[in-house]
Write an enzyme that holds these catalytic residues in place. Structure first.
Site, mmCIF file in Angstrom:
data_model
loop_
_atom_site.group_PDB
_atom_site.id
_atom_site.type_symbol
_atom_site.label_atom_id
_atom_site.label_comp_id
_atom_site.label_asym_id
_atom_site.label_seq_id
_atom_site.Cartn_x
_atom_site.Cartn_y
_atom_site.Cartn_z
ATOM 1 N N GLY A 193 0.796 -1.231 0.000
ATOM 2 C CA GLY A 193 0.000 0.000 0.000
ATOM 3 C C GLY A 193 0.822 1.272 0.000
ATOM 4 O O GLY A 193 0.285 2.354 -0.220
ATOM 5 N N CYS B 87 -5.290 -9.560 -2.446
ATOM 6 C CA CYS B 87 -4.834 -8.277 -1.916
ATOM 7 C C CYS B 87 -5.546 -7.153 -2.676
ATOM 8 O O CYS B 87 -5.526 -7.136 -3.917
ATOM 9 C CB CYS B 87 -3.327 -8.186 -2.129
ATOM 10 S SG CYS B 87 -2.592 -6.634 -1.645
ATOM 11 N N CYS C 187 -9.243 -3.803 2.644
ATOM 12 C CA CYS C 187 -7.877 -4.303 2.873
ATOM 13 C C CYS C 187 -8.032 -5.659 3.549
ATOM 14 O O CYS C 187 -8.836 -5.804 4.485
ATOM 15 C CB CYS C 187 -7.100 -3.345 3.764
ATOM 16 S SG CYS C 187 -5.482 -4.004 4.237
ATOM 17 N N THR C 188 -7.270 -6.626 3.058
ATOM 18 C CA THR C 188 -7.418 -8.002 3.543
ATOM 19 C C THR C 188 -7.259 -8.142 5.051
ATOM 20 O O THR C 188 -7.828 -9.033 5.657
ATOM 21 C CB THR C 188 -6.332 -8.884 2.901
ATOM 22 O OG1 THR C 188 -5.082 -8.207 3.032
ATOM 23 C CG2 THR C 188 -6.635 -9.138 1.456
HETATM 24 N N1 DGL Z 1 -3.060 -6.854 1.641
HETATM 25 C C1 DGL Z 1 -3.094 -5.460 1.326
HETATM 26 C C2 DGL Z 1 -4.473 -5.045 0.814
HETATM 27 O O1 DGL Z 1 -5.446 -5.772 0.889
HETATM 28 C C3 DGL Z 1 -2.702 -4.553 2.433
HETATM 29 C C4 DGL Z 1 -1.329 -4.672 2.989
HETATM 30 C C5 DGL Z 1 -0.241 -3.953 2.236
HETATM 31 O O2 DGL Z 1 -0.211 -2.719 2.163
HETATM 32 O O3 DGL Z 1 0.622 -4.671 1.734
HETATM 33 O O4 DGL Z 1 -4.582 -3.962 0.301
#
Ligand code: DGL
Length: 416
Positions: A108, A150, A274-275
């Site tokens: 992110g 993600c 966000c996951t």
């Molecule tokens: N897994 C990411 C998402 O769902 C968030 C974590 C990251 O910033 O790597 O956006």
């Protein structure tokens, strides 16, 4: 002179960005035997793929929430495929390969660092890892589907992964979480009329992927709450000192302050874009309640009208599971044989042997190194991929996975 230089630089950056997908496609095509890390064996994708596992990737372990949603999904009769839960999970006969690119997360924050091109290359390499057979300690199976679990990776890389899979001529299904989340909003929050708050990383917010996807299915007003640290804090990043609850409370406070100043519509629905956020859903809802009841010294409550007393929650993970089910059904690619082995879990870690690598005292990639890299080196191995054993999860994350994702936790116990 300066402006010529600037235009020249901009042109170089633009052309480098345009090269990302073609260069990754060409690289993998040049290694049709799957002999290097970022490649797959073309022969694995001939014939019927139904009994191959389903690949799921995230920037870290947050995507395990999506895996859990897929594993627990029960919306259909398994024998007839008709709508209606039958007490047997819809994916009961499937195996999964999970990959968390933890060494390179948070995804992110790449856009704010001006490294969107590098992020896109990382995402294509994640897909290649799932398609291929190579991992640091041996072989893994290829996959019949790629779930981009993600949100940030879906926002920046879904189209790239689809284009690459098409160019490689693979009948592999590619599903992302953002459209599924928008669809989930349209279906679950049916009847809600108020504003929608999408909680996501700064990068997902900057891409505007959610507002665009939501605008296709509903005309409701959308505001985004981008957090720079929450996902990494949930992941147990030792560089983040504030407790998760404090981060959420501060982020929601800042968000509501700006919304109030803009005269935003009252919010009655939250989308966890966000996951990692479904893992702390209770804390997020509690923070909105805290600010709704918050009173200034004069007794006024600045956010009382801005936050509905009942907040609907949309977790795109459940809708991603449904999209995956429909895609596999339509392609007649649900598993035919019962699985003989369990799931596979992998995670990336820094490769200390890589020349010029920058490591923080705790052994993770340091900020300058992580966000200083550029696209154009598909074969880089500054990180390597190893099995994700439960004991590799940081303590706090391990507790969350054990308590909130029981099917996934159980399946992870078999990882050696
Ligand atoms: N897994 C990411 C998402 O769902 C968030 C974590 C990251 O910033 O790597 O956006």
């Amino acid at each position: 002179m300066r402006s010529f230089l600037l235009i020249g630089l901009l042109f170089l950056r633009a052309s480098a960005a345009e090269e990302i997908v073609p260069s990754v496609i060409a690289y993998a095509k040049a290694h049709a035997e799957g002999d290097v890390t970022a490649s797959f064996r073309a022969a694995d994708y001939r014939g019927d793929l139904s009994d191959l596992p389903i690949g799921v990737f995230d920037s870290g372990v947050g995507g395990l929430t999506v895996l859990e949603a897929i594993k627990s999904h029960d919306r259909h009769h398994n024998l007839t495929g008709e709508e209606g839960a039958d007490g047997v999970p819809d994916f009961v006969g499937e195996r999964f390969v999970y990959f968390g690119d933890q060494a390179n997360m948070p995804y992110g924050n790449y856009s704010a660092a001006g490294r969107t091109g590098f992020l896109r290359e990382l995402i294509l390499r994640d897909a290649l890892f799932l398609l291929g057979r190579r991992q640091a300690r041996g072989e893994k199976p290829p996959v019949k589907a790629i779930v981009i679990a993600c949100n940030t990776a879906t926002a920046y890389g879904l189209e790239d992964v689809r284009a690459a899979v098409k160019a490689w001529g693979l009948p592999v299904i590619v599903v992302g979480v953002v459209e599924a989340g928008a669809q989930g909003l349209a279906e679950t929050a049916h009847g809600a009329q108020g504003g929608v708050a999408v909680l996501a990383t700064v990068g997902t917010c900057a891409s505007n992927a959610y507002p665009k996807a939501i605008a296709k299915v509903t005309g409701r007003p959308v505001r985004q709450l981008g957090s720079a640290t929450l996902a990494a804090a949930i992941e147990g990043d030792p560089s983040i000192k504030s407790p998760v609850r404090d981060i959420i409370r501060a982020d929601v406070g800042t968000f509501l302050q700006a919304a109030a100043a803009d005269g935003a519509a009252p919010i009655d629905t939250l989308v966890f874009g966000c996951t990692h956020y479904p893992l702390v859903a209770d804390e997020i809802v509690a923070s909105f309640a805290f600010w709704r009841d918050y009173a200034e010294a004069d007794g006024s409550k600045p956010y009382a009208q801005l936050v509905a007393s009942q907040l609907r929650q949309v977790n795109p993970a459940a809708w991603t599971a449904e999209t995956l089910w429909r895609s596999l059904q339509a392609a007649k690619m649900m598993a035919k044989a019962n699985p003989v082995t369990g799931d596979y879990f992998y995670i990336s870690v820094p490769n200390p042997a890589w020349k010029g690598i920058g490591l923080a005292p705790d052994g993770s990639l340091n900020y300058e190194f992580k966000y200083g890299r550029s696209e154009g080196q598909v074969d880089r191995e500054d990180t390597i991929i190893v099995p994700l054993r439960p004991d590799r999860l940081p303590g706090a994350t391990s507790e969350l996975v054990r308590n909130k994702l029981p099917l996934t936790w159980q399946s992870m116990q078999a990882v050696r």
